[in-house]
Design a protein around this motif. Structure first.
Motif, mmCIF file in Angstrom:
data_model
loop_
_atom_site.group_PDB
_atom_site.id
_atom_site.type_symbol
_atom_site.label_atom_id
_atom_site.label_comp_id
_atom_site.label_asym_id
_atom_site.label_seq_id
_atom_site.Cartn_x
_atom_site.Cartn_y
_atom_site.Cartn_z
ATOM 1 N N ARG A 126 16.937 -32.747 9.898
ATOM 2 C CA ARG A 126 17.170 -31.846 11.108
ATOM 3 C C ARG A 126 17.570 -32.805 12.093
ATOM 4 O O ARG A 126 18.572 -32.577 13.061
ATOM 5 C CB ARG A 126 15.935 -31.391 11.720
ATOM 6 N N GLU A 127 17.147 -34.262 12.396
ATOM 7 C CA GLU A 127 17.152 -34.971 13.659
ATOM 8 C C GLU A 127 18.698 -35.552 13.388
ATOM 9 O O GLU A 127 19.386 -35.995 14.277
ATOM 10 C CB GLU A 127 16.045 -36.220 13.193
ATOM 11 N N ASN A 128 18.971 -35.825 11.926
ATOM 12 C CA ASN A 128 20.466 -36.205 11.756
ATOM 13 C C ASN A 128 21.493 -35.284 12.212
ATOM 14 O O ASN A 128 22.329 -35.653 12.687
ATOM 15 C CB ASN A 128 20.768 -36.553 10.345
ATOM 16 N N ILE A 129 21.111 -33.834 12.009
ATOM 17 C CA ILE A 129 22.044 -33.050 12.680
ATOM 18 C C ILE A 129 22.033 -32.720 14.131
ATOM 19 O O ILE A 129 22.954 -32.743 14.878
ATOM 20 C CB ILE A 129 21.746 -31.389 11.858
ATOM 21 N N VAL A 130 20.720 -32.800 14.705
ATOM 22 C CA VAL A 130 20.780 -32.975 16.262
ATOM 23 C C VAL A 130 21.502 -34.121 16.794
ATOM 24 O O VAL A 130 22.125 -33.915 17.749
ATOM 25 C CB VAL A 130 19.406 -32.888 16.737
ATOM 26 N N LEU A 131 21.314 -35.424 16.189
ATOM 27 C CA LEU A 131 22.295 -36.315 16.688
ATOM 28 C C LEU A 131 23.471 -36.274 16.635
ATOM 29 O O LEU A 131 24.019 -36.555 17.774
ATOM 30 C CB LEU A 131 21.854 -37.687 15.717
ATOM 31 N N ALA A 132 24.082 -35.762 15.501
ATOM 32 C CA ALA A 132 25.705 -35.530 15.387
ATOM 33 C C ALA A 132 26.039 -34.366 16.650
ATOM 34 O O ALA A 132 27.108 -34.502 17.173
ATOM 35 C CB ALA A 132 25.882 -34.730 13.857
ATOM 36 N N GLU A 144 19.315 -27.189 19.097
ATOM 37 C CA GLU A 144 18.473 -26.754 18.419
ATOM 38 C C GLU A 144 18.845 -25.431 17.855
ATOM 39 O O GLU A 144 18.716 -25.177 16.375
ATOM 40 C CB GLU A 144 17.132 -26.560 18.904
ATOM 41 N N GLU A 145 19.626 -24.602 18.513
ATOM 42 C CA GLU A 145 19.996 -23.140 17.935
ATOM 43 C C GLU A 145 21.194 -23.418 16.988
ATOM 44 O O GLU A 145 21.142 -23.016 15.997
ATOM 45 C CB GLU A 145 20.514 -22.571 19.093
ATOM 46 N N LYS A 146 22.107 -24.609 17.309
ATOM 47 C CA LYS A 146 23.147 -24.866 16.379
ATOM 48 C C LYS A 146 22.767 -25.471 15.245
ATOM 49 O O LYS A 146 23.189 -25.216 14.036
ATOM 50 C CB LYS A 146 24.160 -25.904 17.286
ATOM 51 N N THR A 147 21.582 -26.313 15.496
ATOM 52 C CA THR A 147 21.013 -27.130 14.115
ATOM 53 C C THR A 147 20.319 -26.038 13.086
ATOM 54 O O THR A 147 20.672 -26.153 12.124
ATOM 55 C CB THR A 147 19.812 -27.832 14.760
ATOM 56 N N ARG A 148 19.837 -25.146 13.612
ATOM 57 C CA ARG A 148 19.349 -23.777 12.689
ATOM 58 C C ARG A 148 20.397 -23.023 12.225
ATOM 59 O O ARG A 148 20.329 -22.859 11.081
ATOM 60 C CB ARG A 148 18.350 -23.021 13.869
ATOM 61 N N GLU A 149 21.353 -22.827 12.827
ATOM 62 C CA GLU A 149 22.492 -22.067 12.533
ATOM 63 C C GLU A 149 23.117 -23.012 11.302
ATOM 64 O O GLU A 149 23.328 -22.436 10.021
ATOM 65 C CB GLU A 149 23.550 -21.897 13.451
#
Length: 184
Positions: A126-132, A144-149
């Motif tokens: 999750r943190e890797n996606i948030v970083l990107a 956070e919403e885009k990460t969940r998506e």
């Protein structure tokens, strides 16, 4: 069919055309050459490759080992530059962009699928996606919403708190339970 050079990568999509045809192609590669070395020690990795790819087409690049396939892919992905020729993505000629423009172009237009995970080992999935996403200017609730998506689309919500070093072990343990008939 694209112009094919003996021993050089062959692109199996679109049609070979010389020069800029128009802006209706998704990707247009025009007389691309790439040389490495200097003086009498020059290697021609890509030799006057031209082809077009339209929206929705698939592209296959085939050739012998050392024929320039990876070099061509690196040029198409803006990781490497051409010695001569042009590469257009729609109206954009990536061969005339400076490093900042190329960085923005990669961030906004290209996606990469690497053979390795290419994730930061000290961050969770999750943190890797948030970083990107933060590198794209998305922060806080939007990130956070885009990460969940993204995790839902990829069906990886169950491993969002795992670290990259554990992902291979998880994958291998799941592979153990595959019926033999699915593998063959």
């Amino acid at each position: 069919m694209p112009e094919q050079h003996k021993g050089k990568p062959k692109a199996a999509a679109g049609t070979a055309k010389k020069g800029r045809i128009g802006m209706n192609h998704f990707i247009e590669v025009c007389d691309v050459e790439k040389y490495y070395g200097k003086g009498s020690n020059v290697t021609k990795a890509v030799d006057r490759v031209s082809f077009c790819v339209d929206q929705g087409e698939f592209l296959g690049i085939m050739g012998a080992s050392g024929s320039g396939k990876t070099t061509l892919l690196n040029i198409l992905s803006t990781i490497d530059s051409v010695t001569s020729g042009h590469v257009f993505y729609g109206p954009d000629d990536i061969t005339v962009m400076n490093e900042d423009q190329l960085s923005d172009f990669r961030r906004d237009n290209l996606g990469f699928v690497f053979q390795d995970f290419n994730l930061l080992d000290t961050l969770t999935v999750r943190e890797n996606i948030v970083l990107a996403l933060s590198l794209q200017g998305k922060h806080g609730k939007e990130a956070e919403e885009k990460t969940r998506e993204v995790m839902d689309i990829l069906d990886i919500s169950s491993i969002q708190d795992k670290f990259p070093c554990t992902l291979f072990q998880i994958l291998m343990s799941k592979m153990t339970y595959l019926p033999i008939s699915w593998v063959y």
